[in-house]
Design an enzyme around this catalytic site. Structure first.
Site, mmCIF file in Angstrom:
data_model
loop_
_atom_site.group_PDB
_atom_site.id
_atom_site.type_symbol
_atom_site.label_atom_id
_atom_site.label_comp_id
_atom_site.label_asym_id
_atom_site.label_seq_id
_atom_site.Cartn_x
_atom_site.Cartn_y
_atom_site.Cartn_z
ATOM 1 N N ARG A 296 -0.485 14.994 13.033
ATOM 2 C CA ARG A 296 0.442 14.527 11.990
ATOM 3 C C ARG A 296 0.746 15.704 11.067
ATOM 4 O O ARG A 296 0.130 15.891 10.042
ATOM 5 C CB ARG A 296 -0.180 13.349 11.255
ATOM 6 N N ARG B 281 -8.827 -0.396 4.442
ATOM 7 C CA ARG B 281 -7.894 0.602 3.901
ATOM 8 C C ARG B 281 -6.508 -0.009 3.733
ATOM 9 O O ARG B 281 -5.735 0.421 2.878
ATOM 10 C CB ARG B 281 -7.809 1.811 4.843
ATOM 11 N N ASP C 185 4.447 0.366 12.092
ATOM 12 C CA ASP C 185 3.203 -0.224 11.591
ATOM 13 C C ASP C 185 3.020 -1.671 12.022
ATOM 14 O O ASP C 185 1.965 -2.250 11.780
ATOM 15 C CB ASP C 185 3.143 -0.161 10.056
ATOM 16 N N LYS D 30 0.843 -1.210 0.000
ATOM 17 C CA LYS D 30 0.000 0.000 0.000
ATOM 18 C C LYS D 30 0.869 1.247 0.000
ATOM 19 O O LYS D 30 0.670 2.163 -0.797
ATOM 20 C CB LYS D 30 -0.885 0.013 1.234
ATOM 21 N N ASN D 31 1.884 1.282 0.868
ATOM 22 C CA ASN D 31 2.643 2.522 1.071
ATOM 23 C C ASN D 31 3.707 2.756 0.012
ATOM 24 O O ASN D 31 4.408 3.761 0.049
ATOM 25 C CB ASN D 31 3.232 2.551 2.486
ATOM 26 N N CYS E 266 -5.329 8.397 9.234
ATOM 27 C CA CYS E 266 -5.373 7.739 10.552
ATOM 28 C C CYS E 266 -5.230 8.790 11.655
ATOM 29 O O CYS E 266 -4.493 9.752 11.520
ATOM 30 C CB CYS E 266 -4.192 6.782 10.720
HETATM 31 C C1 EPZ Z 1 4.084 6.791 6.466
HETATM 32 O O1 EPZ Z 1 3.359 7.812 7.113
HETATM 33 C C2 EPZ Z 1 3.127 5.613 6.334
HETATM 34 N N1 EPZ Z 1 1.987 6.013 5.494
HETATM 35 C C3 EPZ Z 1 2.649 5.191 7.725
HETATM 36 O O2 EPZ Z 1 1.818 4.033 7.560
HETATM 37 C C4 EPZ Z 1 3.868 4.801 8.562
HETATM 38 O O3 EPZ Z 1 3.437 4.495 9.874
HETATM 39 C C5 EPZ Z 1 4.854 5.971 8.606
HETATM 40 O O4 EPZ Z 1 5.205 6.366 7.260
HETATM 41 C C6 EPZ Z 1 6.139 5.628 9.355
HETATM 42 O O5 EPZ Z 1 6.762 4.538 8.765
HETATM 43 C C7 EPZ Z 1 2.144 6.010 4.155
HETATM 44 O O6 EPZ Z 1 3.209 5.720 3.635
HETATM 45 C C8 EPZ Z 1 0.921 6.371 3.356
HETATM 46 P P1 EPZ Z 1 6.320 10.084 8.618
HETATM 47 P P2 EPZ Z 1 3.969 9.325 7.182
HETATM 48 O O7 EPZ Z 1 6.225 11.335 7.823
HETATM 49 O O8 EPZ Z 1 4.636 9.650 5.902
HETATM 50 C C9 EPZ Z 1 6.432 13.344 12.022
HETATM 51 C C10 EPZ Z 1 -0.191 2.780 7.659
HETATM 52 O O9 EPZ Z 1 -0.819 2.188 8.532
HETATM 53 N N2 EPZ Z 1 6.382 14.323 10.925
HETATM 54 O O10 EPZ Z 1 7.540 9.237 8.519
HETATM 55 O O11 EPZ Z 1 2.899 10.220 7.674
HETATM 56 C C11 EPZ Z 1 5.108 12.608 12.182
HETATM 57 O O12 EPZ Z 1 4.212 13.368 12.964
HETATM 58 C C12 EPZ Z 1 0.413 4.168 7.893
HETATM 59 O O13 EPZ Z 1 -0.004 2.309 6.503
HETATM 60 C C13 EPZ Z 1 6.569 15.678 11.210
HETATM 61 O O14 EPZ Z 1 6.780 16.062 12.345
HETATM 62 O O15 EPZ Z 1 5.063 9.140 8.326
HETATM 63 C C14 EPZ Z 1 5.527 11.331 12.864
HETATM 64 O O16 EPZ Z 1 5.647 11.539 14.256
HETATM 65 C C15 EPZ Z 1 0.189 4.613 9.322
HETATM 66 N N3 EPZ Z 1 6.502 16.585 10.188
HETATM 67 C C16 EPZ Z 1 6.913 11.055 12.268
HETATM 68 O O17 EPZ Z 1 7.363 12.299 11.707
HETATM 69 C C17 EPZ Z 1 6.279 16.201 8.887
HETATM 70 O O18 EPZ Z 1 6.260 17.089 7.990
HETATM 71 C C18 EPZ Z 1 6.901 10.019 11.173
HETATM 72 O O19 EPZ Z 1 6.041 10.470 10.166
HETATM 73 C C19 EPZ Z 1 6.100 14.832 8.617
HETATM 74 C C20 EPZ Z 1 6.156 13.903 9.647
#
Ligand code: EPZ
Length: 415
Positions: A122, A393, A301, A22-23, A117
């Site tokens: 986020r 999803r 995840d 998915k991701n 989610c």
């Molecule tokens: C991706 O989310 C995945 N989603 C998530 O999977 C996964 O849990 C996550 O990466 C971590 O591996 C998709 O790929 C669609 P991040 P993403 O940006 O991109 C903070 C699932 O179940 N952050 O690495 O949102 C954020 O708040 C989902 O498939 C900022 O502060 O993850 C978090 O604490 C759930 N500012 C941390 O970084 C930003 O601009 C990691 O977020 C962006 C993120």
């Protein structure tokens, strides 16, 4: 509202191939905005989130056909629109990834802030800061982002190796015919799959301690197969370890090193092949400590699913969540099933119990729902997981997959 009925207490056995990741599929579908040429994507998972991003591509002016269940053909039909329907972005966070490619192609884009989610706040500040470093002028107008400007190459530093921010910047840089470097990037296999797809479209990307991109003004089409979903494969491996039994799961073991290490540590026996693993477990599990983190660390995840497994280990375990601080909303549901878990400071202390009790529990997000389904495997009698669409999803049919491994599990429409 639908509900899953799981009869616990059986061992698992059988074989299973998981669908595409998915991701990886979501950012790669966004990348098709970068070209008017035909793109064929294979091994695309059959998921609600894919349906959402396809709706979004059509709203932007793309023609999307689905000649087979897991194959999509994307072509241009007329000019791309710069405005993204707010409802679609709020429904799913990954939709925010259309901002970079639209901006790179049209010089402007208007996208609402994401939903998805509920894993605590986020933010997307790292996305916006990175885009500003390559020349975007970003404005925030009533809950949305307005971006414009002619993008140029730059050396970008990410304060945190955010998966989404890395993908956002890869998507923009691929269409900039200059050198862009992303320092402190995310290295998740799904990010790498996006990079491979962008290379198939004509971008040059070197992948080392940092990511260097030489984009192209005109990117061409591609015919690309998406990697298997390591999170779904990992979910089912944890199920086998938890319930006991033996199964062969099609996946890329190299993408799951952290999980395989932890499953071996708690007592499962695992053999690795090139594109599959075989896992065997007595169901008697040792406790352990684990901490989630950016790849190649333990994937956040799979944290809820591992916590379900550790709920019936022989001793006390510790799970530290370092990616999404409040990713423990599902714990009260496990406690309703008899688990003994205390959460403080993004850390769960889990005192293993002999078995869980079947109960009616509620899925609060995709992976929380998966964790409750796995807990149902270890529970006596029946567990009912109430689900308002979260599971679909991320899993095309978790009941079908677990039935392939011998579980008595069925969907029911809740009256
Ligand atoms: C991706 O989310 C995945 N989603 C998530 O999977 C996964 O849990 C996550 O990466 C971590 O591996 C998709 O790929 C669609 P991040 P993403 O940006 O991109 C903070 C699932 O179940 N952050 O690495 O949102 C954020 O708040 C989902 O498939 C900022 O502060 O993850 C978090 O604490 C759930 N500012 C941390 O970084 C930003 O601009 C990691 O977020 C962006 C993120």
């Amino acid at each position: 509202m639908r509900q899953l009925i799981i009869r616990g207490g059986q061992r698992l056995s059988g074989a299973l191939e998981v669908e595409g990741a998915k991701n990886a599929a979501l950012p790669i579908l966004c990348a098709t905005i970068l070209t008017d040429a035909e793109v064929i994507l294979r091994n695309v998972p059959h998921l609600q989130d894919v349906v959402t991003i396809v709706e979004l591509l059509k709203a932007l002016g793309k023609r999307v056909e689905q000649p087979e269940r897991n194959v999509y053909r994307i072509t241009a039909q007329g000019r791309l629109r710069a405005e993204v329907p707010a409802e679609l972005v709020r429904r799913m966070r990954a939709s925010f990834l259309v901002l970079g490619p639209l901006l790179a192609r049209l010089g402007e884009a208007r996208v609402s802030l994401p939903g998805g989610c509920v894993l605590g706040p986020r933010p997307v500040d790292l996305h916006l800061k990175g885009l500003a470093q390559i020349g975007a002028e970003i404005g925030l107008v009533q809950g949305g982002v307005e971006a414009r400007g002619r993008l140029h190459g730059a050396e970008i530093y990410l304060d945190y190796p955010s998966v989404g921010a890395t993908e956002q910047l890869l998507l923009a840089a691929a269409a900039i015919p200059e050198r862009t470097v992303i320092r402190n990037p995310a290295f998740e296999p799904e990010v790498e799959d996006l990079a491979h797809f962008l290379e198939a479209m004509g971008a040059r990307i070197t992948w080392g301690r940092e990511i260097e991109v030489h984009g192209a003004e005109r990117l061409h089409g591609a015919d690309y197969r998406i990697i298997p979903d390591r999170i779904n494969a990992g979910t089912y491996m944890i199920g086998v370890a938890l319930a006991g039994g033996r199964a062969r799961i099609g996946c890329r073991p190299a993408h799951l090193e952290a999980l395989l290490r932890k499953l071996r540590e708690c007592g499962a026996r695992i053999e690795e092949e090139e594109n599959a693993i075989s896992i065997e477990s007595s169901g008697e599990l040792q406790p352990l400590e684990l901490e989630t983190g950016p790849y190649p660390g333990f994937p956040t995840d799979l944290q809820p699913q591992m916590t379900a497994l550790l709920s019936v280990a022989r001793g006390t375990s510790i799970v530290r969540e370092r990616v999404f601080p409040d990713r423990f909303a599902y714990v009260p549901q496990l406690v309703r099933m008899g688990a003994q878990i205390r959460v403080s400071d993004s850390t769960a202390i889990i005192k293993g119990v002999a078995h869980l009790e079947g109960a009616a529990v509620q899925a609060t997000d995709i992976r929380a729902g998966a964790a409750l389904v796995l807990a149902g495997l270890a529970a006596q009698a029946e567990t009912v997981v109430l689900d308002e669409g979260h599971l679909a999803r991320g899993y095309s049919d978790i009941a079908r997959d677990l039935r392939a491994l011998g579980t008595k599990i069925r969907w029911e429409d809740q009256d």
